[in-house]
Structure formats: C-alpha cells, structure tokens
Design an enzyme around this catalytic site. Structure first.
Site, mmCIF file in Angstrom:
data_model
loop_
_atom_site.group_PDB
_atom_site.id
_atom_site.type_symbol
_atom_site.label_atom_id
_atom_site.label_comp_id
_atom_site.label_asym_id
_atom_site.label_seq_id
_atom_site.Cartn_x
_atom_site.Cartn_y
_atom_site.Cartn_z
ATOM 1 C CG HIS A 138 -1.929 -1.175 1.094
ATOM 2 N ND1 HIS A 138 -2.511 -1.573 2.395
ATOM 3 C CD2 HIS A 138 -2.231 -1.923 0.055
ATOM 4 C CE1 HIS A 138 -3.437 -2.370 2.057
ATOM 5 N NE2 HIS A 138 -3.181 -2.754 0.948
ATOM 6 N N PRO A 139 1.863 1.331 -0.705
ATOM 7 C CG PRO A 139 3.289 1.185 -2.832
ATOM 8 C CD PRO A 139 2.421 0.407 -2.137
#
Length: 455
Positions: free
Chosen positions: A376-377
């Site tokens: 989930h960057p």
C-alpha cells in the site's frame, strides 16, 4: 478487498488546506465508482463500474473469528465502509462472478475498442517531454534496447504510474530535488524538493496458528482436491477457487484515546508465510496485523539514469518508536482475540512467533525479522497547499504546465485501509475536472463513534 479508509482520513486532508478532499466531498465519488451487489444506501453505490461483493458465507473459521473479537470486547461491524469502521467483521471484496474485478476489468476492458483510445502494452516511459516548462508528451520504448518513440499531448500529460514509478518518471524528467538531480547527472527542469519523499506504506506481520481440524486451505486443496477445485471453477465459477479466502478482519485501536482505529487485521484460512511463497505443510490460520498510519517515512530516488532500472526504494519501516510500539501491541491484540472461547474448536499451537516470544524486545526482534509490506505505498508526489508539495489540490504538478499526477502517490497521508478503492476515487474525482464538469455535491454521512452489534 474493498476498503475506503476512515472518514477522518479525508477530513484530515481538508484540514491540511486541500479544499474539496474532505470525507463529504469524496464520498459521492466512492459511491459513483461502485456497484454493490446488495444495492445502494447512504454509503454504498449502485450502477458504477467497480463491482463490490460480500465474501461467501458459511466457513466456520471466519464466523468464529468475528465471535472471538466480540468476546474480546470489540464491536461487530457489518460494513467497514459504512457507519462505523471500528470493530471486527466481514470484508467486502472487488470480486465478480469469481474473478478479481480490477480497475482494468471495471474501466478499461469495456472501452478498449473505442476509436479515441490507443493502449500500448509492454511499454516503458523514459521521460516526460518538456518545453519552456510545459509538458508536451512522453518518450517511451517497447523494451530495453528498443528505439525510443515519442507521443505528444494536445492538452495534458497525465502520469498514473503509482507511488514508485510516478516519482521515478518525474525524477528522470528533471523534476525533483535540484541538488540530488544534479548529483545524479540529470538536467534540472524544475526544483521540486519533495518529489520522491514522504513514502508511507503498511507494514504487516503474520501471527500464525496451527488448526486442530482439517478445514484450512491445506487440507481443502490437498492431493487430487486441487485439480478438482480448478475444474469446478473453470466449469461453474463456484467452489474454493472462487474467492480470496480472506473474508473477515478488523479495524481496532491499540489505545483508547485514539480518534480512529490504528491497526487492521486480516484473517486468512491458511498458514500464510512470506505472502504464500513458503508452501504450507499443515492446517492452520493466519492473522495479518498492520499499522494503519505509520509515522516512519521513506524515499524513492534514482538508482541510475537508465529508465529500465528500478528506482532505489528506502521505506524506513519502524524508524519511529510509535510504529514499533503499535506493531508490538497489534501482536498482543491478535493473541488476545485468538485465545477467546469462540476459537477453541480450531486453535492449535502458535506457530509464529511462538509462545516463547513474549517480552517487548523479543516481539520487536521478531517483527523486524518477519515484517513485510502489504503493498500500500503512497505519498511520494504528495498533494498539498504548501509550496513544497509537488502537486496542488487539482493534482497539477507545480512549476510545469499541462502535467498532472493521478494515482496513490498524491495522497498526502496514508489512509486507514487498503488503497485500491481510494486510488480509484481520486481518478473518478479528477476525471470530472478534466472534462470540465462540476464536482459532485458533498454528501454528509456521519460515522458513529460506537455502535455495538450483537453476533
């Protein structure tokens, strides 16, 4: 998994000066993108391209997990995207007829034959073409060593490469921290000091248990059962091949004074090590635990000037003490839930980290050894009201005309949950702006502070 994050995540964006990005502003776009199989309501949409479904009912481990969470004192939440995020409950999924309903399936495939659309797959962008501080096109090629080609834009260049590739492309194009670009040998077009900074990601750890009954995916797919699952799925789209086997979870607070949950749990009906790269050899179940709003922030920088080389990524996980405390507390919360009587029929011994890992230092060491990204960057081309922010609230790149970035990299802070649905919401909202349409009117849908539901 279809998760939007907490309402206060977006209200925080608004309070940072980002007009039009509060929860009331973005909720209509979440709803417009969505087709919930149960129909629409105050929080869910109907008729949109992104199919959202409930997980299949019936498997006892998921029911037992929710019951155990209630026994541990947490509320039960029927829809994490509805009135209340906090609690234990079932996940809603972007799965339609047993297939992952991705952004490509929802938006691209239905229109791929349109005459005003040309999709070039297998391409790699080299740089944005810029003249007199105006983006005019993109240079790309169809493989390393293949000749470069240019494509030109009459109106705007829209960069949608994600939290790693969007800053990478901007840096290669001379948009980024001036001193760093000069040191790397890049001609500086615009000094944007925060491009590639502010990287935030969800780190998670897997607390793994053996299962006393042959009901996990190890036994359900053992031997000849595995090809039979494949045949059943191909012929009927039913059976164990239809789903992601991740139907329940939780959003919980590690401290009572917090205004929203700070950890997320995912229950998997299997012993899942290294994101299933290590094959399970026994029945078991796994509870992923991740911190939702890490204070540690990393960077994306150039590893070389070759556009085919990946950027250098330093996530700096666990750099801040509060992140270490939150992850440590998440392990203890998982253990507390699992010891409840609802899981007595299924709970075997703790496989990882194991009963011998108990003290703060032992848990910290285990997390450092076994923590992994949950993919989930965000945040590396953040939008902001301040002059240092690479893009403004309309996602226009500061200092360069006719250039926008539209993806998870623009999120100024990491939202409390999975990032797929919020990224689609951002694209939906900006699509109205690009087409000259008025934004959808805000919709107030208050979140309850505490709504306890019986199991």
């Amino acid at each position: 998994i279809y998760i939007r994050g907490h309402a206060r995540d977006y209200d925080q964006w608004r309070q940072m000066g980002l007009t039009g990005w509060g929860y009331a502003d973005v909720l209509p776009y979440f709803k417009r993108s969505q087709h919930h199989e149960d129909g629409g309501d105050s929080w869910n949409g109907e008729g949109g391209p992104l199919w959202v479904s409930r997980g299949p009912p019936g498997h006892p481990i998921y029911k037992a997990f929710i019951q155990a969470g209630a026994q541990a004192g947490y509320p039960v939440t029927r829809d994490f995207n509805g009135r209340q995020q906090e609690g234990v409950g079932p996940y809603h999924l972007t799965i339609r007829d047993g297939e992952r309903w991705s952004a490509a399936a929802a938006y691209l495939k239905p229109i791929v034959e349109r005459p005003n659309l040309k999709v070039i797959s297998g391409a790699n962008a080299h740089r944005i073409l810029i003249e007199n501080k105006k983006a005019i096109g993109v240079e790309f090629s169809l493989g390393a060593g293949k000749p470069a080609q240019n494509v030109y834009a009459k109106r705007e260049v829209l960069v949608c490469g994600g939290a790693f590739q969007s800053p990478h492309l901007l840096l290669l194009s001379g948009i980024g921290p001036g001193a760093e670009l000069q040191k790397a040998g890049v001609n500086v077009i615009h000094d944007a000091p925060d491009v590639g900074k502010n990287l935030q990601d969800h780190l998670d750890v897997c607390v793994i248990y053996e299962m006393t009954k042959p009901l996990s995916m190890y036994s359900l797919t053992k031997g000849l059962k595995q090809p039979m699952i494949g045949i059943q799925y191909l012929l009927t789209k039913q059976g164990h091949g239809r789903t992601n086997h991740l139907h329940a979870g939780a959003f919980l607070k590690t401290r009572g004074e917090l205004d929203r949950p700070d950890i997320q749990l995912h229950l998997v009906n299997a012993q899942m090590r290294d994101h299933a790269r290590v094959k399970a050899d026994r029945d078991g179940f796994t509870i992923h635990a991740c911190q939702l709003r890490p204070e540690s922030k990393g960077t994306v920088t150039l590893a070389s000037l070759n556009p085919y080389d990946a950027p250098a990524i330093d996530p700096r996980y666990l750099a801040e003490e509060n992140d270490r405390r939150t992850m440590r507390d998440s392990v203890r919360i998982v253990r507390d839930i699992v010891k409840q009587s609802a899981l007595d029929l299924y709970r075997g011994s703790e496989f990882a980290p194991g009963d011998h890992v108990r003290t703060d230092s032992e848990i910290d060491a285990w997390i450092r050894q076994n923590g992994e990204t949950i993919y989930h960057p965000v945040g590396t081309v953040r939008m902001g009201a301040d002059a240092k922010a690479p893009v403004d609230e309309q996602l226009r790149v500061r200092g360069i005309e006719n250039l926008r970035v539209i993806d998870a990299s623009v999120m100024p802070t990491l939202i409390g949950g999975n990032t797929n649905a919020p990224t689609i919401m951002i694209a939906e909202k900006i699509s109205d702006l690009l087409r000259g349409k008025p934004f959808l009117p805000p919709q107030d849908a208050p979140i309850a502070e505490d709504e306890r539901v019986s199991v």
